[in-house]
Design a protein around this motif. Sequence first.
Motif, PDB file in Angstrom:
ATOM      1  N   PHE A  17      -9.975  33.369  45.496  1.00  0.00           N
ATOM      2  CA  PHE A  17      -8.496  33.565  45.963  1.00  0.00           C
ATOM      3  C   PHE A  17      -8.571  34.890  46.534  1.00  0.00           C
ATOM      4  O   PHE A  17      -8.860  35.959  46.158  1.00  0.00           O
ATOM      5  CB  PHE A  17      -7.496  33.759  44.691  1.00  0.00           C
ATOM      6  CG  PHE A  17      -7.546  32.659  43.884  1.00  0.00           C
ATOM      7  CD1 PHE A  17      -6.528  31.587  44.581  1.00  0.00           C
ATOM      8  CD2 PHE A  17      -7.655  32.366  42.694  1.00  0.00           C
ATOM      9  CE1 PHE A  17      -6.290  30.207  43.815  1.00  0.00           C
ATOM     10  CE2 PHE A  17      -7.461  31.082  42.024  1.00  0.00           C
ATOM     11  CZ  PHE A  17      -6.670  30.320  42.519  1.00  0.00           C
ATOM     12  N   ALA A  22     -12.638  33.673  41.588  1.00  0.00           N
ATOM     13  CA  ALA A  22     -11.924  33.223  40.046  1.00  0.00           C
ATOM     14  C   ALA A  22     -12.898  32.356  39.488  1.00  0.00           C
ATOM     15  O   ALA A  22     -12.846  32.483  38.017  1.00  0.00           O
ATOM     16  CB  ALA A  22     -10.436  32.467  40.292  1.00  0.00           C
ATOM     17  N   PRO A  41     -11.257  34.417  27.542  1.00  0.00           N
ATOM     18  CA  PRO A  41     -10.240  35.507  27.388  1.00  0.00           C
ATOM     19  C   PRO A  41      -9.329  35.348  28.797  1.00  0.00           C
ATOM     20  O   PRO A  41      -9.658  34.424  29.454  1.00  0.00           O
ATOM     21  CB  PRO A  41     -11.077  36.741  27.852  1.00  0.00           C
ATOM     22  CG  PRO A  41     -12.134  36.465  28.546  1.00  0.00           C
ATOM     23  CD  PRO A  41     -12.714  35.256  28.085  1.00  0.00           C
ATOM     24  N   ASN A  42      -8.164  36.056  28.614  1.00  0.00           N
ATOM     25  CA  ASN A  42      -7.149  35.812  29.850  1.00  0.00           C
ATOM     26  C   ASN A  42      -7.890  36.248  31.313  1.00  0.00           C
ATOM     27  O   ASN A  42      -8.622  37.091  31.175  1.00  0.00           O
ATOM     28  CB  ASN A  42      -5.960  37.033  29.714  1.00  0.00           C
ATOM     29  CG  ASN A  42      -5.244  36.608  28.456  1.00  0.00           C
ATOM     30  OD1 ASN A  42      -5.169  35.417  28.069  1.00  0.00           O
ATOM     31  ND2 ASN A  42      -4.860  37.531  27.556  1.00  0.00           N
ATOM     32  N   GLY A  43      -7.549  35.279  32.219  1.00  0.00           N
ATOM     33  CA  GLY A  43      -8.155  35.586  33.496  1.00  0.00           C
ATOM     34  C   GLY A  43      -9.543  35.129  33.598  1.00  0.00           C
ATOM     35  O   GLY A  43     -10.204  35.520  34.664  1.00  0.00           O
ATOM     36  N   ALA A  44     -10.190  34.415  32.585  1.00  0.00           N
ATOM     37  CA  ALA A  44     -11.367  34.038  32.613  1.00  0.00           C
ATOM     38  C   ALA A  44     -11.891  32.791  33.650  1.00  0.00           C
ATOM     39  O   ALA A  44     -12.760  32.661  34.362  1.00  0.00           O
ATOM     40  CB  ALA A  44     -11.889  33.391  31.446  1.00  0.00           C
ATOM     41  N   GLY A  45     -10.833  32.182  34.151  1.00  0.00           N
ATOM     42  CA  GLY A  45     -10.643  31.072  35.052  1.00  0.00           C
ATOM     43  C   GLY A  45     -10.555  29.771  34.587  1.00  0.00           C
ATOM     44  O   GLY A  45     -10.636  28.921  34.888  1.00  0.00           O
ATOM     45  N   LYS A  46     -10.032  29.913  33.334  1.00  0.00           N
ATOM     46  CA  LYS A  46      -9.774  28.336  32.514  1.00  0.00           C
ATOM     47  C   LYS A  46      -8.750  27.693  33.229  1.00  0.00           C
ATOM     48  O   LYS A  46      -9.163  26.364  33.583  1.00  0.00           O
ATOM     49  CB  LYS A  46      -9.286  28.751  31.081  1.00  0.00           C
ATOM     50  CG  LYS A  46     -10.212  29.634  30.342  1.00  0.00           C
ATOM     51  CD  LYS A  46      -9.663  29.698  28.875  1.00  0.00           C
ATOM     52  CE  LYS A  46      -8.470  30.598  28.912  1.00  0.00           C
ATOM     53  NZ  LYS A  46      -8.319  31.736  29.123  1.00  0.00           N
ATOM     54  N   THR A  47      -7.533  28.215  33.497  1.00  0.00           N
ATOM     55  CA  THR A  47      -6.475  27.561  34.372  1.00  0.00           C
ATOM     56  C   THR A  47      -7.148  26.822  35.691  1.00  0.00           C
ATOM     57  O   THR A  47      -6.863  25.727  36.092  1.00  0.00           O
ATOM     58  CB  THR A  47      -5.433  28.286  34.468  1.00  0.00           C
ATOM     59  OG1 THR A  47      -4.840  28.624  33.317  1.00  0.00           O
ATOM     60  CG2 THR A  47      -4.316  27.488  35.029  1.00  0.00           C
ATOM     61  N   THR A  48      -7.727  27.907  36.305  1.00  0.00           N
ATOM     62  CA  THR A  48      -8.191  27.562  37.625  1.00  0.00           C
ATOM     63  C   THR A  48      -9.276  26.210  37.413  1.00  0.00           C
ATOM     64  O   THR A  48      -9.236  25.490  38.290  1.00  0.00           O
ATOM     65  CB  THR A  48      -8.973  28.677  38.260  1.00  0.00           C
ATOM     66  OG1 THR A  48      -8.290  29.967  38.366  1.00  0.00           O
ATOM     67  CG2 THR A  48      -9.284  28.511  39.814  1.00  0.00           C
TER      68      THR A  48
HETATM   69  N1  LIG Z   1      -2.755  31.356  43.024  1.00  0.00           N
HETATM   70  C1  LIG Z   1      -3.532  32.537  42.639  1.00  0.00           C
HETATM   71  N2  LIG Z   1      -3.977  33.440  43.368  1.00  0.00           N
HETATM   72  C2  LIG Z   1      -4.648  34.516  43.189  1.00  0.00           C
HETATM   73  N3  LIG Z   1      -5.348  34.768  42.406  1.00  0.00           N
HETATM   74  C3  LIG Z   1      -5.358  33.841  41.414  1.00  0.00           C
HETATM   75  C4  LIG Z   1      -4.543  32.497  41.475  1.00  0.00           C
HETATM   76  N4  LIG Z   1      -4.654  32.023  40.447  1.00  0.00           N
HETATM   77  C5  LIG Z   1      -5.390  32.564  39.359  1.00  0.00           C
HETATM   78  N5  LIG Z   1      -5.836  33.822  39.961  1.00  0.00           N
HETATM   79  C6  LIG Z   1      -6.779  34.781  39.737  1.00  0.00           C
HETATM   80  O1  LIG Z   1      -7.953  34.054  39.079  1.00  0.00           O
HETATM   81  C7  LIG Z   1      -8.510  34.491  37.905  1.00  0.00           C
HETATM   82  C8  LIG Z   1      -8.594  33.287  36.880  1.00  0.00           C
HETATM   83  O2  LIG Z   1      -7.009  32.920  36.413  1.00  0.00           O
HETATM   84  P1  LIG Z   1      -6.996  31.890  35.570  1.00  0.00           P
HETATM   85  O3  LIG Z   1      -7.483  30.457  35.768  1.00  0.00           O
HETATM   86  O4  LIG Z   1      -5.221  31.730  35.569  1.00  0.00           O
HETATM   87  O5  LIG Z   1      -7.451  32.228  34.103  1.00  0.00           O
HETATM   88  P2  LIG Z   1      -6.939  31.891  32.606  1.00  0.00           P
HETATM   89  O6  LIG Z   1      -6.565  30.672  32.780  1.00  0.00           O
HETATM   90  O7  LIG Z   1      -8.572  31.766  32.170  1.00  0.00           O
HETATM   91  O8  LIG Z   1      -6.298  32.970  31.911  1.00  0.00           O
HETATM   92  C9  LIG Z   1      -7.593  35.666  37.382  1.00  0.00           C
HETATM   93  O9  LIG Z   1      -8.163  36.862  37.874  1.00  0.00           O
HETATM   94  C10 LIG Z   1      -6.294  35.465  38.504  1.00  0.00           C
HETATM   95  O10 LIG Z   1      -5.628  36.678  38.655  1.00  0.00           O
END
Ligand SMILES: Nc1ncnc2c1ncn2[C@@H]1O[C@H](COP(=O)(O)OP(=O)(O)O)[C@@H](O)[C@H]1O
Lengths: 254, 566
Positions: A17, A22, A41-48
């Motif tokens: 990003f 990410a 952990p939070n921000g690990a990239g799970k959602t991504t």
């Molecule tokens: N749409 C986005 N734009 C910019 N940065 C993003 C976006 N989505 C996620 N990130 C960044 O990517 C990283 C991984 O995010 P995310 O996958 O949401 O983590 P998790 O779900 O594990 O908490 C984080 O550092 C977050 O700030």
Amino acid sequence: MTAEHPALALRGLAKQFDGKVAVAGVDLAVPAGSFYGLLGPNGAGKTTTLSMAVGLLRPDAGAAWVLGHDVWADPVGAKQLLGVMPDGVRLFDRLSGAELLAYHGLLRGMDPAVVDQRAAELLDVLALGDAGRTLVVDYSAGMKKKIGLACALLHGPRLLVLDEPFEAVDPVSAALIRDILQRYVIGGGTVVFSSHVMEVVERLCSHVAILAAGTIKRVGTLGEVRGDRSLEQVFVEVVGGRTATGEELAWLSR
Amino acid sequence: MAVAVSAPTTPAAPPRRVSARHFVRLKLRVMGNNFRGQGWRIALFVAGSLVGLWFAATGFVLFAAPGLSGEGRYALMVAAFGGGVTVLGWLLLPLVFFGVDETLDPARFALLPLPRRTLVTGLFTAALVSVPAVAVLLALLGLVVTAAALGGWSAALVAVVGVLAGLLLCVAAARAVTSAFATMLRSRRVRDLAAVLLALTAALLGPLQLVGVAALRETDWDRLSGVAEVVGWTPFGAPWTAGIDVAEGRVWAAPVKLLITALAIAALLAWWSRSLESAMVGAASAGPAPARRGATGASVAELFPRALGWVRRDRFGALVAREARYWWRDARRRANLITVAVVGIFVPVMVNLGGSGFTVGQGQGFSAPDTSSPVLVSVSMLFVGVLAAVTLANQFGFDGSAYAAHVVAGVPGQQELRARMTAFSIYVLPMLGVVSVVLAVVLGEPGWIGMMVGSLVATYGAGLAVNTFVSVLGAYSLPETSNPFALNSGAGVAKSFLTLLSMLISAVAAVPMVVAAALLGDVWLWLALPVGTAYGLGAALLGAYLAGDVLDRRQPELLATVTPRR
Ligand SMILES: Nc1ncnc2c1ncn2[C@@H]1O[C@H](COP(=O)(O)OP(=O)(O)O)[C@@H](O)[C@H]1O
Ligand SMILES: [Mg+2]
């Protein structure tokens, strides 16, 4: 044909990003019939990672297969077999619970009679029948998770991908969700879910992957990853967290 | 007015005062961050700013003209009418077209220990930092030139004060009205009242225009300057005419007029401050829903509104039903719908009544003879059709991240777009019919109904086609606030620009209807209905067909653009 394919296969998935990495190349094979926990952990990239796996976010590189169907080359085939509950995404929340389920069912091309029957059953099992015609926007956080799960289950997918299904859910609802998911896996389905709650993962999962800073740090069956320690110990060691020494934040105590 | 931070254990750090400066810096920072890595946003912003500058320059010349040309007798009229229209524009345009820029969403400040006064002054100051405000300021500084030319430096000084006060008045009016209106729309019980209120404000345009036309017809400068004098004593004209008064020797009038302005600003700010409170508290849920209890079991039947009994119970039907429900249940969409309905009925009536009066009054001086009125009608129909269709320009933005459900289910793009058009048309087509009938009755020309409906449907259909493309390619995220008029961070100018652009393209796509009305004469009165319907339907279907292909290819990208960043 699906017998020889893993339920979900990821190869080299990567996403940046604005130049910030990410997810940095994730490979994963989720065996059919497994209960797979993606820890981090939070921000690990799970959602991504999960968003790229189900077709919500286009990866910079890599590919994903659902039971052998390429998510990005054959989206129709893949999406039919897939039920998804994303995190941090709104539902069409100006509908009531029943309306929302009907909508999802028809979007999936299901027969209206089947939709009616399954929706009634799901609302009943998830204890959402009492909400009546309250709009989903006015549901509590736990109820929203439950209706989201119902939407993902409605069309009888072979693979369920759930992002943080236990976040902000009270213990009673959490037990209910756990129960439903376990029955789903026993019935031949596959579940992949992300979490940072160790107890839930330890209780439910057959397989675990630990994700930190966008890469997979540990992967395998629960036994393999855990060894003879607790999952929490392994997790903290892998992620490299710090613990408070007692020196800082002295002003917090009177 | 120090901020009392209740932190009993930190005697060492006295709380610092929060001033308006902090809000302005915060707004600039948020705007800057919003541009980061988004080249097209910067480009749109620059383009919008240039348009604003162009308007500012035109306005400046207009307002400075009486002074520069030495035509002192027009000075008061230009100041009163030009300034009055400016205030009116600030009052109404945010409601009708553009929304207000909520870079700093009041709800975000709900938990901070800020006195309301600090909050209001801070948000107000931040609101002044915007392209439209700067453009208006530049334009009206033309009055200072006029005042200086006519009355020397003392008049100029008063004019500067007046113009600055007038700018504050404009911004305060825009904020107060949108905020109050948003509060009203949030509550279902008074939403009908809100509709009436908007109708009344729009109706205000009518009498004003008629007065203007009547005055023009008489070409009676004395009466007109009498009206200007009266306007000068209302908040609409007071700030702008103070400097002129000094120049014309009525020194005593200037302080009174500035006082009127100050009182108006204070009243508006107090009003805003009251509705701000409810905006902050009621931010969690944008639409309080009555918890109607009812037996579930027939979910599919529940999804479909009774009026949609004829729709098939399949994917297309579900999309139509959900969209139809959303146009009413979502406060933001409802606000758009009501606006289209009210403006769509009032503007053509006013334009045609005023227009024909204008034509008659000017006699042969006006190039178009009386028989060309079908052209005028067609043009106003063009406006209504375009206005209705442009509501869909950001249709995916209304859904926000909920659109993920469609991506996950793999909804085919063409089907999705056709369904969205259908659902919106369920509301709009009857409305267009009403517009035609009302206009025909008012004009006393029942024979024109066919032509009106034909032009309306043609424009609306062409507009749908254009705006479908815009909605797929130029979507943007809307903030998840309770204010249906809120636009997202900082890019308000860019978005207004996009709206104008798509209105322009839609209008161009519908120009054949006006040309036909001009060339074909009476035949067109009969041909317009079938031809216009076919044109509109064909355009809409073609638009859905082509844009659907694009949508299929960029579903995830669209989802990313409409998902609000947190
Ligand atoms: N749409 C986005 N734009 C910019 N940065 C993003 C976006 N989505 C996620 N990130 C960044 O990517 C990283 C991984 O995010 P995310 O996958 O949401 O983590 P998790 O779900 O594990 O908490 C984080 O550092 C977050 O700030
Ligand atoms: Mg996450």
